[in-house]
Design an enzyme around this catalytic site. Structure first.
Site, PDB file in Angstrom:
ATOM      1  N   THR B 160      84.230  67.402  81.862  1.00 15.14           N
ATOM      2  CA  THR B 160      85.222  66.205  81.891  1.00 15.14           C
ATOM      3  C   THR B 160      84.920  65.052  82.317  1.00 15.14           C
ATOM      4  OG1 THR B 160      86.104  67.184  83.936  1.00 15.14           O
ATOM      5  CG2 THR B 160      87.396  67.965  82.024  1.00 15.14           C
ATOM      6  N   THR B 197      87.723  71.511  91.636  1.00 17.56           N
ATOM      7  CA  THR B 197      88.342  71.591  90.284  1.00 17.56           C
ATOM      8  C   THR B 197      86.954  71.776  89.596  1.00 17.56           C
ATOM      9  OG1 THR B 197      89.418  69.526  90.434  1.00 17.56           O
ATOM     10  CG2 THR B 197      88.854  70.062  88.406  1.00 17.56           C
ATOM     11  N   GLU B 287      82.189  62.211  91.917  1.00 14.32           N
ATOM     12  CA  GLU B 287      82.369  60.966  91.322  1.00 14.32           C
ATOM     13  C   GLU B 287      82.038  59.714  92.246  1.00 14.32           C
ATOM     14  OE1 GLU B 287      86.287  62.560  88.567  1.00 14.32           O
ATOM     15  OE2 GLU B 287      86.678  61.791  90.432  1.00 14.32           O
ATOM     16  N   ASN B 410      88.669  56.885  89.535  1.00 17.29           N
ATOM     17  CA  ASN B 410      90.149  57.428  89.561  1.00 17.29           C
ATOM     18  C   ASN B 410      91.252  56.451  89.721  1.00 17.29           C
ATOM     19  OD1 ASN B 410      89.502  60.444  89.806  1.00 17.29           O
ATOM     20  ND2 ASN B 410      88.106  59.564  91.549  1.00 17.29           N
ATOM     21  N   SER B 415      96.963  55.633  81.996  1.00 17.66           N
ATOM     22  CA  SER B 415      96.969  56.760  81.314  1.00 17.66           C
ATOM     23  C   SER B 415      97.999  56.639  80.356  1.00 17.66           C
ATOM     24  CB  SER B 415      97.249  58.048  82.131  1.00 17.66           C
ATOM     25  OG  SER B 415      98.418  58.002  82.989  1.00 17.66           O
TER      26      SER B 415
END
Lengths: 415, 415
Positions: B160, B197, B287, B410, B415
């Site tokens: 992802t 995750t 990240e 992030n 979105s």
């Protein structure tokens, strides 16, 4: 630690006028502990017989002044408070406690108060020895200049990465007589439950015994300073103290000896509100913050579970960066509820941003208006509400968003 | 979620050649779940009789595929694994489980395997219904194209926000016969203890019974995937599975039925090392990361205390931003030790960055060479060691630094 110049966008637009609290005088000075061109030490002088209460960091590595205050608090009496910024006197070994004692001794000489009634706090860099000899000669002029009106300046002197001084005031009646409660606080980063990197001092002229003050303070801190977080990091130096000079007794205020005394009703409410106000100001000065966030958890199995879930949300970097990005990313809220480890039922969970329910019964709410929520997320205050759906307990905590500026303040420097 | 283009600076410089694992074939396709122009579904086909073990997120709000896998794992057998990226099928209510079942049914039709032996995972956005009908027709071509050599492509298909595919391989002997262990993983953010995750799948041709696989996996995960953190956030979808086709039995490998079988000695070590390798790769794709950080805690009162302190350090935003800022800010390490709430003695604490002891006995180490440490902090790998000084237990965890890029990934998106 880098000093940011700009004031937090969430700072209060104005400061309240602080009326004098009878029996307390303040003075500040520039002792050159670390910063140049600004005050870095404050002295509060209190009348004989002043009663004291305090709560401190739960860190297993507390600073020397925290150790000092805990030991002195057993007497329940206070005559002076000395707070310096620039150096936390934490992780400074035996020297640290010696320098704390030395500070108290210098203050005792200058003020005439017994060392056992002098309270201390230091905030700033950890691990650097504090050179208390810098206070030599400083306290004499502080005593000479101390004034009942110096409280806003005192709030300024204890700032570190704070971008604004934090003050609050209230006036209530005890037994029909007016008493004043004034508070100051500092804190911007290293802010987490169990007391933040946070110093806060509250003064009142009410005649309330130390044990009653302590009972009220210990209770009140749960819903205020122990319900905020900026970055989940707990300081070695957190200190909240409440001093009552009792000077209002001269104007007829009754002497209160127990926290359950019904005449304290108004006082207790005002103290709760004042501590919450100061705690919110600390969040509003959260390093790099742009949004003030209230997290409400309902329907939890117990009050402790509710608070744990609320903090899991409020401390989640992914929730906080989503809010910084002005995105109502409730998937990350679900994630945070799940990671808290408390009883939860995915298929009963409901989530609101502001008044809009975005998810319920384990699904996105099909009727929610994305445009309305997007607009809401652009605001300065975000209310995030979660109903866990498994019980009746609730909790409310406060935090701020997580921005690149936080990283800049805490990473872009060389020490 | 924003896709970053650049590859993590901590990515491995090359990928190992993955030898085929007898009894497993892989295929990938672009089903258009969310991303365009990239593969987003992978199928692993396994020989009849393949034994399966798994560990899953401890989130109280697990995804539908996690629920599905937990229920199917009771049989201990696997014939197919389907993983999609782009949609996590998490917080999707009853529809979520229906779509998981629907996916398994489509896969069963295409593969001829019973639905009860088909394992699923979904990773990506939370709270969006997964439209399993997108898989209609896709699985048939996956089955037709499945090849023992498709494993690196499979690792790519499940990415992802990952910037590189994560693979590892080992070859060991069981009873004198060579067996292969291959693993893949994905994960970059929402990475925290109790499984990140994170999806990871390990395949071997060794003939090991499901119960023995499960015992080894449950143990091995503690020191690998349960010892890493990127951002303290735990996903709803974390899944680690271990499949053993048993194909090596045809070449004479003995059938192993219990985890305590001595012939597993080499296999167990290789499995531990392989899981640790994959877990480290997840951290190395954290990240926004620029530094790989190993936190070692020694002298704690218990193994659980050691791990709690290690994670308090590894999850501290202030420690992580200091490392990003290349500052050996051991004061923040003291803070993190203190906030962990485990037994600690401030005056016995010692802290090292690399091989340099910067603090001991509650004080800065007076002899430490600041220049040497500054140079060390500029490196890509930071070893941070803390001796608590109260016991004999140790723990080791891994994390990365916290940079503005994490916030950008992030927070800077809509979105």
């Amino acid at each position: 630690m880098a000093q940011t110049v700009a004031v937090s966008p969430l700072a209060p637009k104005s400061y309240p006028d602080l009326p004098a609290v009878e029996g307390v005088r303040f003075a500040t000075a520039a002792a050159g502990i670390r910063y140049k061109g600004r005050t870095d030490v404050m002295l509060a002088l209190m009348d004989k017989g002043t009663q004291a209460a305090g709560v401190f960091t739960r860190s297993k590595c507390p600073s020397a002044p925290v150790d000092w205050c805990r030991a002195r608090l057993k007497g329940g009496k206070a005559r002076a408070l000395v707070v310096n910024s620039g150096n936390a006197n934490a992780f400074t070994g035996k020297t640290g406690l010696q320098q704390a004692k030395f500070t108290a001794e210098i203050a005792a000489r200058a003020t005439g108060a017994p060392t056992g009634e002098i309270f201390l706090a230091s905030t700033g860099v950890i691990g650097e020895p504090l050179d208390a000899s810098k206070f030599e000669g400083v306290f004499e002029s502080l005593v000479a200049n101390a004034s009942p009106d110096g409280m806003l300046e005192a709030a300024r002197a204890i700032m570190t990465t704070d971008t604004f001084p934090k003050v609050a005031t209230a006036s209530v009646k005890i037994g029909g007589v007016d008493v004043t409660i004034n508070g100051i606080a500092k804190g911007a980063g290293m802010i987490a439950p169990d007391m933040a990197t946070m110093l806060s001092y509250v003064f009142t002229d009410a005649p309330i015994a130390a044990s009653a003050l302590q009972a009220m303070l210990s209770k009140s801190v749960q819903g205020s300073f122990n319900s905020i977080t900026v970055d989940s990091d707990t300081s070695t130096s957190d200190t909240l103290m409440l001093f009552a000079t009792g000077a209002a007794a001269r104007r007829g205020a009754p002497k209160i000896t127990t926290a359950t005394d019904k005449r304290l009703g108004e006082f207790r409410k005002a103290l709760d509100a004042l501590l919450l106000d100061l705690a919110h100001q600390v969040v509003r000065d959260g390093e790099g913050c742009r949004k003030f966030v209230e997290v409400t958890v309902e329907g939890a199995a117990s009050p402790a579970a509710a608070k744990k879930v609320a903090f899991a949300i409020a401390n989640s970097p992914l929730v906080k960066t989503a809010i910084a990005g002005e995105d109502a990313n409730w998937g990350r809220v679900v994630m945070a509820v799940g990671k808290a480890g408390e009883k939860a039922d995915r298929d009963k969970l409901a989530i609101w941003f502001g008044t809009t329910r975005v998810a319920h019964k384990g699904l996105r709410d099909p009727s929610y208006d994305e445009k309305k929520v997007s607009e809401y997320m652009r605001g300065e205050r975000i209310d995030l509400r979660v109903d866990i759906g498994v019980g009746k307990s609730t909790a409310k905590v406060w935090t701020c968003d997580l921005t690149k500026e936080y990283i800049a303040i805490n990473g872009d420097y060389r020490s």
